[in-house]
Motif scaffolding. Structure first.
Motif, PDB file in Angstrom:
ATOM      1  N   LEU A 129       1.025  -0.958  -0.196  1.00 36.64           N
ATOM      2  CA  LEU A 129      -0.214   0.263   0.215  1.00 36.64           C
ATOM      3  C   LEU A 129       1.094   1.082   0.359  1.00 36.64           C
ATOM      4  O   LEU A 129       0.530   2.381  -0.712  1.00 36.64           O
ATOM      5  N   ALA A 130       2.318   1.407   1.163  1.00 37.66           N
ATOM      6  CA  ALA A 130       2.832   2.161   0.989  1.00 37.66           C
ATOM      7  C   ALA A 130       3.653   2.960  -0.044  1.00 37.66           C
ATOM      8  O   ALA A 130       3.676   3.559  -1.039  1.00 37.66           O
ATOM      9  N   GLY A 131       3.960   1.399  -1.374  1.00 34.69           N
ATOM     10  CA  GLY A 131       4.549   1.174  -2.119  1.00 34.69           C
ATOM     11  C   GLY A 131       4.085   1.997  -2.958  1.00 34.69           C
ATOM     12  O   GLY A 131       4.299   2.786  -3.954  1.00 34.69           O
ATOM     13  N   ARG A 132       2.662   1.534  -3.632  1.00 30.91           N
ATOM     14  CA  ARG A 132       0.998   2.430  -4.234  1.00 30.91           C
ATOM     15  C   ARG A 132       1.763   3.700  -4.880  1.00 30.91           C
ATOM     16  O   ARG A 132       1.720   4.498  -5.222  1.00 30.91           O
ATOM     17  N   PHE A 133       1.258   4.294  -2.822  1.00 37.46           N
ATOM     18  CA  PHE A 133       1.063   5.058  -3.170  1.00 37.46           C
ATOM     19  C   PHE A 133       2.398   5.964  -2.956  1.00 37.46           C
ATOM     20  O   PHE A 133       2.016   7.098  -3.420  1.00 37.46           O
ATOM     21  N   VAL A 134       3.271   5.913  -2.764  1.00 38.16           N
ATOM     22  CA  VAL A 134       5.183   6.046  -3.147  1.00 38.16           C
ATOM     23  C   VAL A 134       5.138   6.223  -4.899  1.00 38.16           C
ATOM     24  O   VAL A 134       5.631   7.494  -5.569  1.00 38.16           O
ATOM     25  N   ILE A 135       4.681   5.286  -4.999  1.00 38.55           N
ATOM     26  CA  ILE A 135       4.853   5.215  -6.859  1.00 38.55           C
ATOM     27  C   ILE A 135       3.295   6.486  -7.331  1.00 38.55           C
ATOM     28  O   ILE A 135       4.071   7.522  -8.391  1.00 38.55           O
ATOM     29  N   LYS A 136       2.873   7.009  -7.060  1.00 36.15           N
ATOM     30  CA  LYS A 136       1.755   7.790  -7.736  1.00 36.15           C
ATOM     31  C   LYS A 136       2.273   9.183  -7.778  1.00 36.15           C
ATOM     32  O   LYS A 136       1.867   9.812  -8.454  1.00 36.15           O
ATOM     33  N   MET A 137       3.051   9.432  -6.256  1.00 36.96           N
ATOM     34  CA  MET A 137       3.475  10.764  -5.837  1.00 36.96           C
ATOM     35  C   MET A 137       4.785  10.917  -6.188  1.00 36.96           C
ATOM     36  O   MET A 137       4.949  12.522  -6.945  1.00 36.96           O
ATOM     37  N   LEU A 138       6.320   9.579  -6.688  1.00 38.58           N
ATOM     38  CA  LEU A 138       6.483  10.066  -7.833  1.00 38.58           C
ATOM     39  C   LEU A 138       6.707  10.327  -9.075  1.00 38.58           C
ATOM     40  O   LEU A 138       7.013  11.511  -9.637  1.00 38.58           O
ATOM     41  N   ILE A 139       5.391   9.462  -9.815  1.00 40.33           N
ATOM     42  CA  ILE A 139       5.014   9.823 -11.247  1.00 40.33           C
ATOM     43  C   ILE A 139       4.330  11.496 -10.841  1.00 40.33           C
ATOM     44  O   ILE A 139       4.810  11.968 -12.641  1.00 40.33           O
ATOM     45  N   ARG A 140       3.688  11.621  -9.943  1.00 40.72           N
ATOM     46  CA  ARG A 140       3.220  13.700 -10.023  1.00 40.72           C
ATOM     47  C   ARG A 140       3.905  14.236 -10.075  1.00 40.72           C
ATOM     48  O   ARG A 140       3.628  14.600 -10.602  1.00 40.72           O
ATOM     49  N   LEU A 141       5.084  14.072  -9.138  1.00 42.46           N
ATOM     50  CA  LEU A 141       6.412  14.819  -9.152  1.00 42.46           C
ATOM     51  C   LEU A 141       7.469  15.264 -10.363  1.00 42.46           C
ATOM     52  O   LEU A 141       7.133  15.628 -10.827  1.00 42.46           O
ATOM     53  N   LEU A 142       7.172  13.787 -11.284  1.00 39.52           N
ATOM     54  CA  LEU A 142       7.757  13.682 -12.191  1.00 39.52           C
ATOM     55  C   LEU A 142       6.897  14.365 -13.757  1.00 39.52           C
ATOM     56  O   LEU A 142       7.631  15.448 -13.905  1.00 39.52           O
ATOM     57  N   THR A 143       5.470  14.096 -13.412  1.00 38.45           N
ATOM     58  CA  THR A 143       4.793  14.819 -14.318  1.00 38.45           C
ATOM     59  C   THR A 143       5.227  16.617 -14.312  1.00 38.45           C
ATOM     60  O   THR A 143       5.018  17.670 -15.131  1.00 38.45           O
ATOM     61  N   ASN A 144       5.156  16.764 -12.935  1.00 35.47           N
ATOM     62  CA  ASN A 144       4.734  19.100 -12.329  1.00 35.47           C
ATOM     63  C   ASN A 144       6.248  19.031 -12.979  1.00 35.47           C
ATOM     64  O   ASN A 144       6.579  20.178 -13.476  1.00 35.47           O
ATOM     65  N   ALA A 145       7.598  18.346 -12.010  1.00 34.71           N
ATOM     66  CA  ALA A 145       9.015  18.876 -13.349  1.00 34.71           C
ATOM     67  C   ALA A 145       8.720  19.018 -14.563  1.00 34.71           C
ATOM     68  O   ALA A 145       9.033  19.704 -15.386  1.00 34.71           O
ATOM     69  N   LEU A 146       8.881  17.750 -15.681  1.00 32.69           N
ATOM     70  CA  LEU A 146       8.303  17.729 -16.616  1.00 32.69           C
ATOM     71  C   LEU A 146       7.367  18.688 -17.239  1.00 32.69           C
ATOM     72  O   LEU A 146       8.211  19.428 -18.263  1.00 32.69           O
ATOM     73  N   SER A 147       6.894  19.120 -16.873  1.00 36.29           N
ATOM     74  CA  SER A 147       5.779  20.132 -17.334  1.00 36.29           C
ATOM     75  C   SER A 147       6.843  21.438 -16.996  1.00 36.29           C
ATOM     76  O   SER A 147       6.316  22.880 -17.226  1.00 36.29           O
ATOM     77  N   LYS A 148       7.041  21.341 -15.857  1.00 33.13           N
ATOM     78  CA  LYS A 148       8.179  23.197 -15.178  1.00 33.13           C
ATOM     79  C   LYS A 148       8.904  23.331 -16.046  1.00 33.13           C
ATOM     80  O   LYS A 148       9.235  23.852 -16.648  1.00 33.13           O
ATOM     81  N   TYR A 149       9.883  22.543 -16.747  1.00 31.22           N
ATOM     82  CA  TYR A 149      10.759  22.607 -17.418  1.00 31.22           C
ATOM     83  C   TYR A 149      10.949  22.877 -18.814  1.00 31.22           C
ATOM     84  O   TYR A 149      11.732  21.929 -19.737  1.00 31.22           O
ATOM     85  N   GLU A 150       9.180  22.420 -19.230  1.00 34.46           N
ATOM     86  CA  GLU A 150       8.550  22.178 -20.597  1.00 34.46           C
ATOM     87  C   GLU A 150       9.046  20.806 -21.324  1.00 34.46           C
ATOM     88  O   GLU A 150       9.805  21.363 -22.957  1.00 34.46           O
TER      89      GLU A 150
END
Length: 280
Positions: free
Chosen positions: A35-56
């Motif tokens: 359960l914790a790993g699933r939550f962490v994976i979602k958070m990391l993917i979300r952070l990666l999405t924001n970072a990729l969007s921020k740096y275009e």
């Protein structure tokens, strides 16, 4: 006999309780880790999405990175859960290697699609948002995943094409260049003044601000048709204006022909009937 059965039942219950105390915490730990790993994976993917969007970052790379990272993190999570359950790492790696070989042989097409996705991202024959024609499909690229590319055609259907097929076959990219040539053809009746017709058409194109002056629009006489003199019309415009220029120009040419008494013929045949001598 009844007493023996009661003793056996008591032993089974004791053994079950012992196993519960022995494996229960481990199993609970594995569930919590899942359960914790699933939550962490979602958070990391979300952070990666924001970072990729921020740096275009290019949308094609962004989609591929997210798909690849998600798959990698889930593999690591499964390994961690197996280790938590008591499986030896060396044994697990051996089993994973054997399973990987079997899966690799069974999924050769998927591996080819993964390699095709890497080639698409490296050589960039197209990007997300481009209009392409490939594998009999014409439409806009919606996403490039690790195995498949999704193309939305112009009647809003989404076609999923394996990356391997895209990487190893011809692709027509309509968005790669900023300008496009508009090709039109019209037919006029035999006996029409071609110089006058050419001037009427060029006046329409030169008045359209979307039509580029360089290269200049041209009108060529191309063919003696069955019922018409066929003219080929060419002009250049921005890629986004291709079809609007085509449709507007064809309508304007039709109206200009009517205003200048230039006839657009319809198919016709001359039929001559010969009678034998002396017959009416």
């Amino acid at each position: 006999m009844e007493e023996l059965n009661l003793n056996d039942l008591s032993k089974i219950q004791e053994k079950a309780i012992d196993m519960a105390f022995q494996f229960g915490p481990v199993l609970l730990k594995a569930v919590i880790l899942l359960l914790a790993g699933r939550f962490v994976i979602k958070m990391l993917i979300r952070l990666l999405t924001n970072a990729l969007s921020k740096y275009e970052v290019d949308a094609s790379l962004a989609t591929f990175f997210k798909s690849f990272l998600s798959a990698l993190l889930w593999v690591l999570l499964i390994i961690s859960i197996a280790t938590t359950l008591g499986m030896q790492m060396t044994s697990f790696i051996a089993i994973l290697g054997a399973a990987g070989l079997a899966v690799g042989l069974a999924l050769q097409g998927s591996l080819a699609n993964f390699a095709g996705g890497v080639l698409i991202l490296v050589f960039k024959p197209f990007r997300v948002g481009d209009t392409i024609e490939a594998q009999g499909t014409l439409g806009s690229v919606e996403s490039i995943d690790i195995l498949y590319t999704k193309i939305r055609n112009f009647d809003n259907k989404v076609v999923t094409i394996p990356n391997g097929a895209l990487a190893n076959n011809a692709i027509t990219n309509f968005s790669l260049k900023p300008t496009r040539r508009v090709d039109m053809s019209v037919g006029v009746a035999y006996g029409t003044d071609l110089k006058k017709t050419r001037k009427v058409i060029l006046d329409i194109l030169n008045k359209d601000e979307r039509v580029h002056e360089d290269p200049a629009p041209v009108v060529y006489f191309g063919n003696f048709g069955d019922s018409s003199l066929d003219l080929t019309i060419r002009c250049w415009t921005d890629a986004a204006d291709l079809w609007p220029v085509y449709w507007d120009s064809m309508e304007a040419i039709k109206e200009a022909f009517e205003a200048n008494d230039i006839e657009v013929p319809f198919p016709q045949r001359d039929v001559n009937h010969y009678y034998p001598e002396g017959k009416k």
